[in-house]
Write an enzyme that holds these catalytic residues in place. Structure first.
Site, PDB file in Angstrom:
ATOM      1  N   SER A 240     -18.314   7.166  -9.616  1.00  0.00           N
ATOM      2  CA  SER A 240     -19.069   6.086  -9.543  1.00  0.00           C
ATOM      3  C   SER A 240     -20.747   6.703  -9.935  1.00  0.00           C
ATOM      4  O   SER A 240     -21.337   6.300 -10.405  1.00  0.00           O
ATOM      5  CB  SER A 240     -19.401   5.825  -8.395  1.00  0.00           C
ATOM      6  OG  SER A 240     -19.254   6.367  -7.465  1.00  0.00           O
ATOM      7  N   HIS A 297     -23.981   8.590  -5.825  1.00  0.00           N
ATOM      8  CA  HIS A 297     -24.729   7.331  -6.642  1.00  0.00           C
ATOM      9  C   HIS A 297     -26.279   7.431  -6.825  1.00  0.00           C
ATOM     10  O   HIS A 297     -26.004   6.826  -7.916  1.00  0.00           O
ATOM     11  CB  HIS A 297     -24.743   6.015  -5.663  1.00  0.00           C
ATOM     12  CG  HIS A 297     -23.393   5.743  -5.104  1.00  0.00           C
ATOM     13  ND1 HIS A 297     -22.555   4.756  -4.228  1.00  0.00           N
ATOM     14  CD2 HIS A 297     -21.961   6.941  -5.732  1.00  0.00           C
ATOM     15  CE1 HIS A 297     -21.641   4.951  -4.271  1.00  0.00           C
ATOM     16  NE2 HIS A 297     -21.280   5.797  -5.021  1.00  0.00           N
TER      17      HIS A 297
END
Length: 328
Positions: A240, A297
């Site tokens: 991610s 992230h």
């Protein structure tokens, strides 16, 4: 994570968990030697037959977290990191050197590979690159299911922040998933934005951005907890961080592009949604929510914005040159 200890739950982002090297050091010898023990949570393994010092440490930590503001640093974790020498900035030297060398090497060598090797076929079929990346993620996911390969996956496919096994972990942990839900949702999000973006940027630029973002987001996962004084007795894996870079670049280049969350349109388009996720990740880093690696992230998001700015500037310069040629 492996057959004997299952410490992670499926989630949508890059996961983190207490590393086995940290938790097993707190468990009694008979638990460390067990081959088929399954724990329901990280707290369970901490509470299993602790000695008085360990119970006192856990009690102090829980009391501190209840008394303090979510934004304040934990002196208990600071002492814990210091005791085990996990907060030393010297540990960032090798990851930093690897990150710089990898990004420079990727940026310089990738165009050559796509021009002068069999990989040049991807220039005619850019979407095949997207499915190749998904296939690599799938292969690593299956490797976790093979006991004979777990020595390899534990060394290269999970980022143990307090005990990095190899600098290549910064790359391969970004291609690694342990649960099918984690793998499926990450790849679904990746495919949603990557198919359009790779056709616009080209396979060379897209590969450079994606690989560099994977390593840089992993480095952010190491550096940001040190800045915030968070626990380093954690491990993380998942794509991610790199996916947020794809989303960030796409949103910067096409800010008004319509997007939705589970088919629900987001007012304002891609850029509004992306800024919302950045705020969410920044708050997650500061408040230490849940089991997401918000630092990775956030690092990937910043990389995506940087590449989006660079590609947009490059595109405007190409348009300006074409106009000059036509006017001439």
């Amino acid at each position: 994570m492996f057959q004997s200890l299952r410490l992670m739950r499926p989630s949508l982002g890059r996961n983190y968990l207490f590393s086995n090297s940290s938790l097993l050091s707190l468990a009694p010898k008979n638990i460390r030697q067990a081959k088929n023990v399954s724990f329901n949570s990280n707290v369970q393994i901490l509470q299993s037959s602790m000695n008085p010092w360990q119970r006192n440490f856990l009690k102090q930590f829980m009391n501190q977290r209840m008394k303090q503001s979510p934004l304040s640093r934990s002196p208990t974790w600071k002492s814990y990191n210091s005791y085990y020498n996990r907060s030393s900035w010297d540990k960032l030297k090798k990851p930093l050197l690897f990150t710089v060398a990898f990004c420079v090497g990727t940026t310089l060598l990738t165009p050559y590979l796509y021009n002068y090797t069999p990989l040049s076929v991807l220039k005619q079929h850019p979407q095949a690159l997207v499915w190749s990346i998904i296939a690599i993620n799938g292969a690593v996911f299956l490797m976790w299911r093979v006991p004979q390969l777990q020595r390899f996956t534990m060394r290269y496919a999970i980022l143990l922040k307090d005990n990095i096994q190899s600098p290549w972990t910064l790359l391969w942990s970004a291609f690694s998933h342990q649960s099918f839900a984690h793998f499926f949702i990450n790849m679904l999000c990746f495919q949603s934005f990557a198919v359009s973006l790779v056709g616009i940027l080209g396979v060379s630029n897209f590969t450079i951005m994606y690989l560099n973002a994977a390593v840089l987001s992993s480095f952010a996962s190491l550096a940001i907890p040190m800045v915030l004084g968070s626990s380093l007795a954690v491990a993380s894996l998942g794509a991610s961080g790199a996916i947020f870079s794809v989303f960030g670049c796409f949103s910067y280049l096409f800010p008004a592009s319509p997007v939705g969350i589970f088919f629900i349109p987001v007012p304002g388009g891609a850029w509004v949604l992306f800024l919302g996720t950045m705020l969410w990740n920044a708050a997650g880093c500061a408040l230490r929510w849940g089991t997401f690696d918000y630092a990775a992230h956030l690092g990937g998001s910043l990389v995506g914005i940087a590449y989006g700015y660079y590609f947009n500037k490059k595109r405007k310069e190409q348009i300006r040159r074409r106009r000059l040629v036509l006017d001439f």
